[in-house]
Design a protein around this motif. Sequence first.
Motif, PDB file in Angstrom:
ATOM      1  N   SER A 119       0.915  -1.200  -0.244  1.00  0.00           N
ATOM      2  CA  SER A 119       0.250  -0.080   0.236  1.00  0.00           C
ATOM      3  C   SER A 119       0.841   1.060  -0.017  1.00  0.00           C
ATOM      4  O   SER A 119       2.002   1.202   0.543  1.00  0.00           O
ATOM      5  CB  SER A 119      -1.086   0.004   1.320  1.00  0.00           C
ATOM      6  N   LEU A 120       0.349   2.478  -0.617  1.00  0.00           N
ATOM      7  CA  LEU A 120       1.234   3.530  -0.416  1.00  0.00           C
ATOM      8  C   LEU A 120       1.080   4.201   0.777  1.00  0.00           C
ATOM      9  O   LEU A 120       0.183   4.267   1.531  1.00  0.00           O
ATOM     10  CB  LEU A 120       0.467   4.642  -1.419  1.00  0.00           C
ATOM     11  N   LYS A 121       2.241   4.567   1.304  1.00  0.00           N
ATOM     12  CA  LYS A 121       2.464   4.968   2.606  1.00  0.00           C
ATOM     13  C   LYS A 121       2.413   6.476   2.815  1.00  0.00           C
ATOM     14  O   LYS A 121       2.218   6.837   3.938  1.00  0.00           O
ATOM     15  CB  LYS A 121       4.115   4.504   3.088  1.00  0.00           C
ATOM     16  N   SER A 122       2.548   7.307   1.687  1.00  0.00           N
ATOM     17  CA  SER A 122       2.503   8.744   1.861  1.00  0.00           C
ATOM     18  C   SER A 122       1.862   9.176   0.600  1.00  0.00           C
ATOM     19  O   SER A 122       1.481   8.429  -0.390  1.00  0.00           O
ATOM     20  CB  SER A 122       3.840   9.472   1.813  1.00  0.00           C
ATOM     21  N   PRO A 123       1.347  10.371   0.692  1.00  0.00           N
ATOM     22  CA  PRO A 123       0.510  10.945  -0.356  1.00  0.00           C
ATOM     23  C   PRO A 123       1.819  11.686  -1.402  1.00  0.00           C
ATOM     24  O   PRO A 123       1.044  12.189  -2.448  1.00  0.00           O
ATOM     25  CB  PRO A 123      -0.157  12.190   0.511  1.00  0.00           C
ATOM     26  N   ALA A 124       2.878  11.181  -1.407  1.00  0.00           N
ATOM     27  CA  ALA A 124       3.888  11.626  -2.424  1.00  0.00           C
ATOM     28  C   ALA A 124       3.595  11.394  -3.980  1.00  0.00           C
ATOM     29  O   ALA A 124       3.705  12.248  -4.538  1.00  0.00           O
ATOM     30  CB  ALA A 124       5.250  11.100  -1.907  1.00  0.00           C
ATOM     31  N   VAL A 125       2.987  10.044  -4.066  1.00  0.00           N
ATOM     32  CA  VAL A 125       2.812   9.842  -5.509  1.00  0.00           C
ATOM     33  C   VAL A 125       1.506  10.791  -5.991  1.00  0.00           C
ATOM     34  O   VAL A 125       1.770  11.105  -7.159  1.00  0.00           O
ATOM     35  CB  VAL A 125       2.353   8.271  -5.553  1.00  0.00           C
ATOM     36  N   LEU A 126       0.483  10.575  -5.295  1.00  0.00           N
ATOM     37  CA  LEU A 126      -0.509  11.376  -5.576  1.00  0.00           C
ATOM     38  C   LEU A 126      -0.207  12.892  -5.947  1.00  0.00           C
ATOM     39  O   LEU A 126      -0.848  13.786  -6.946  1.00  0.00           O
ATOM     40  CB  LEU A 126      -1.917  11.376  -4.805  1.00  0.00           C
ATOM     41  N   MET A 127       0.482  13.601  -4.747  1.00  0.00           N
ATOM     42  CA  MET A 127       0.895  14.875  -4.842  1.00  0.00           C
ATOM     43  C   MET A 127       1.801  15.148  -6.228  1.00  0.00           C
ATOM     44  O   MET A 127       1.739  16.244  -6.804  1.00  0.00           O
ATOM     45  CB  MET A 127       2.089  15.134  -3.816  1.00  0.00           C
ATOM     46  N   ALA A 128       2.623  14.172  -6.534  1.00  0.00           N
ATOM     47  CA  ALA A 128       3.570  14.221  -8.000  1.00  0.00           C
ATOM     48  C   ALA A 128       2.648  14.335  -9.133  1.00  0.00           C
ATOM     49  O   ALA A 128       2.991  14.997  -9.886  1.00  0.00           O
ATOM     50  CB  ALA A 128       4.531  13.242  -7.864  1.00  0.00           C
ATOM     51  N   ASP A 131     -16.066  11.462  -1.463  1.00  0.00           N
ATOM     52  CA  ASP A 131     -15.918  12.522  -0.265  1.00  0.00           C
ATOM     53  C   ASP A 131     -14.814  13.644  -0.579  1.00  0.00           C
ATOM     54  O   ASP A 131     -14.815  14.492   0.350  1.00  0.00           O
ATOM     55  CB  ASP A 131     -15.749  11.591   0.905  1.00  0.00           C
ATOM     56  N   ALA A 132     -13.970  13.292  -1.589  1.00  0.00           N
ATOM     57  CA  ALA A 132     -13.030  14.298  -1.681  1.00  0.00           C
ATOM     58  C   ALA A 132     -13.478  15.772  -1.987  1.00  0.00           C
ATOM     59  O   ALA A 132     -12.824  16.660  -1.796  1.00  0.00           O
ATOM     60  CB  ALA A 132     -12.174  13.907  -3.204  1.00  0.00           C
ATOM     61  N   ARG A 171      -8.465   9.932   2.741  1.00  0.00           N
ATOM     62  CA  ARG A 171      -8.375  11.350   3.139  1.00  0.00           C
ATOM     63  C   ARG A 171      -6.799  12.070   3.046  1.00  0.00           C
ATOM     64  O   ARG A 171      -6.766  12.977   2.341  1.00  0.00           O
ATOM     65  CB  ARG A 171      -9.330  11.990   4.028  1.00  0.00           C
ATOM     66  N   LYS A 172      -5.986  11.391   3.911  1.00  0.00           N
ATOM     67  CA  LYS A 172      -4.516  11.753   4.329  1.00  0.00           C
ATOM     68  C   LYS A 172      -4.057  11.906   2.790  1.00  0.00           C
ATOM     69  O   LYS A 172      -2.674  12.358   2.656  1.00  0.00           O
ATOM     70  CB  LYS A 172      -4.015  11.520   5.357  1.00  0.00           C
ATOM     71  N   LEU A 173      -4.280  10.601   2.091  1.00  0.00           N
ATOM     72  CA  LEU A 173      -3.529  10.543   0.770  1.00  0.00           C
ATOM     73  C   LEU A 173      -3.850  11.466  -0.258  1.00  0.00           C
ATOM     74  O   LEU A 173      -2.989  11.701  -1.030  1.00  0.00           O
ATOM     75  CB  LEU A 173      -3.926   8.967   0.664  1.00  0.00           C
ATOM     76  N   TYR A 174      -5.178  11.734  -0.321  1.00  0.00           N
ATOM     77  CA  TYR A 174      -5.459  12.530  -1.381  1.00  0.00           C
ATOM     78  C   TYR A 174      -5.742  14.117  -1.285  1.00  0.00           C
ATOM     79  O   TYR A 174      -5.883  14.825  -2.482  1.00  0.00           O
ATOM     80  CB  TYR A 174      -6.884  11.974  -2.353  1.00  0.00           C
ATOM     81  N   LYS A 175      -5.973  14.346   0.105  1.00  0.00           N
ATOM     82  CA  LYS A 175      -6.259  15.756   0.230  1.00  0.00           C
ATOM     83  C   LYS A 175      -5.271  16.905  -0.410  1.00  0.00           C
ATOM     84  O   LYS A 175      -5.604  17.817  -0.966  1.00  0.00           O
ATOM     85  CB  LYS A 175      -6.147  16.094   1.606  1.00  0.00           C
ATOM     86  N   GLN A 176      -3.799  16.825  -0.119  1.00  0.00           N
ATOM     87  CA  GLN A 176      -2.859  17.697  -0.587  1.00  0.00           C
ATOM     88  C   GLN A 176      -3.044  17.847  -2.076  1.00  0.00           C
ATOM     89  O   GLN A 176      -2.905  18.535  -2.854  1.00  0.00           O
ATOM     90  CB  GLN A 176      -1.610  17.438   0.180  1.00  0.00           C
TER      91      GLN A 176
END
Length: 738
Positions: free
Chosen positions: A304-313, A442-443, A414-419
Amino acid sequence: MSTKYPIPSHVSVQSFVTVKLSDKRMYGLWKTQMLCLLMSHDMLGFINGTSPAPAMQVDDELSMWSRLDALVQGWILGSLSEEAAITVLNRLNQHMHVTAKHIWDQVKITYGQQEEQDEEREGCGSPCIDLNKKVKEKQVLYDAVEGGKLQEAVSILHKKNFGITESISINGNTALHIAAAYSSPSDDKFLKRMLRLTDIPLMEVRNLDGSTPLHLAASLGNANAAKILLETCPDLLHAKDNQGCTPLDIIRSRPLNKDMCHLLKSTILQETEQAYDHEPLVVTAISYRHFDLARTLIQRCNNSLKSPAVLMAIAQNCPADFTTNQLIIYELLRTSVLSFITRDISDMKGCSKLAIVILRAVLVYTYKMLIRICLKLQVFKDFKELMEEREDAIALLDAVCNLIRSSNESVCYRKLYKQAMLEAIRRDASDVVAKIVYWFPDATLIRDEDCHNFAQAAWKNRASKIYALILDRNLLAKHTSLSFDSEPNEAGNNFLHFAARLGPARKLDLISCPPFRMQRELQWFKVAQEIIPQGRRTEENYLGETPEMIFTKEHKGLVIESGEWLKKVSNSATVAATLVLTALFAGVTQVPGGTGDNGVPNLISQPAFCIYEILITISAAAASLSLLMFMLIQGSPLTQDDFLHRLPLALVIGWVSLFVSVALGMFAFGAALFLIFGARNPWVLGLVAPIVALPISLFFLIYSWFILSALADFWHSTRHFMVLHMLHRLKLVGRIFI
């Protein structure tokens, strides 16, 4: 206490050793200074073995010896650079009890030359040895390998009795390191031949940093050399340098080129375990817009993805700089327009259906041929590549969202896609927003750092394409009850109060002229008024302010700036238009060649004279129109509402007509010169043409960017919202933006 060992005075090593040993070039001077320091304190025996550690039974002597040995260790390490000290200590890890002699010998092995070691074993005197000949030979080998001169490099290796794994540079690189770093991508014979000359395993070929040749190939992005090295020794992929970095760690921290991406997909990923953490490499691939490689990595990822870094990139790098018009053009390029238009008449029968089918076949064939011709042009090729990159990014986003949904609990979404959502709204990346909302309904409930909701954040960032998505109820209404008509907040402000505030500076600065910035702000506010019900447009907040009052207060500075800018421009343009008109009227009253007794021009029968009169007339009309437009601007009260349509339109007409007037006036001047001097000398036309064209061309080259950008701003401001509303009415918003 025993006096067997010397008692040194308080001395700083920097007083004797003035250099920091960092490479082999400094070793001779460093060694000389260190020997002077040790000899002056009678402590040379701690490095040459004549003062060994005493027996364990003699506690006092052992304690004194340990203190002095530690002092010598400190002197030696203190005279090394930070990098050199780390290298030496890392190579002494296998020793249980490190002494000053161990450190001295390791420094000699690492930075000393072979001839110097031989001379010291034989008991020769001076520690400074002339190694110029050896250094020059190594430099010749280095140049041959770097230049890809295979025969010369092999000849030096054989004649000079060099080992291919012997250090030939100051940082310990061998000939294999240099070959791996600089070998040509189109020629793999050189590196393969060098590898055949290797007499030790590739895993043991290291420089002073502990790097293998694959580390250097990865660092410089040499995919061809990396492929050859991996084919020879696959274990190199897992080799670690002194810092604990593998070649794969270096690849994901460096810019990725297409060849390295292909190597990753075809070879390297096959050698890595699926449990390997690919997330940093995915982020690197996205940062350099290699979305297809990132999708391959995501598909291999079982974690699983551990941080929002991928979606943020993805949110930061997904192509989003195109306009709505470009998106529509792309839809025309990839979809048969005629098929789209006639799809609703497929149920027709008889002759009508046959006629439609024939017409459709002819027109579709013509359309496809036209598209193929357009795609031959470089502009369309670049545009098509950009849109294909956009499709790859959307496919990657689908894969990432699917991985999040399948491998994470819903509370973590939420913590993965919010930023990423907030960044996509800031960039107006409608593709990213639409996909995230599709996967995570819910985004749309998120709030930014100022506690603004989804719609307010889009409005605050002037995200026009996301505004179009919000209008498309077919896309978003099925996920949320999002509405612009929300209840007032704690200050009594409704959505229209919020929309009345000044837009962000980074958005306004993209527009070239202050009047067009004000026009864009007015358009956004008018659109907001259309969204809000009639009864709520004049609501007051708790401070007694209506949306109109807030808009006026927020944009007061921009109105003043726009008015001053218009006054300056109109004053200058009025003077220019007046001078042009004066010159043109003189040209009408005093025609070339003069007039006869009856007042008829003598050269009226000449074709060039007719051209001259036509040009003069059109130029005078354009100058008069320009003068009137700039006089209208000067006489305007410059109120807030004037910037919505009247002033920007007058400014554009004035600019264009003034340029047309000057250009045609110059052509008329050229026609007059030809009438006077060119009747008997046709070569005069070749002289007149450059004289006329030069000022017009220079003016266009220097100021075209300004005029064209202003025209583009005016066109975009006038037509942009109309296009969005048209898409909304035709139910094409989802089709265009997804």
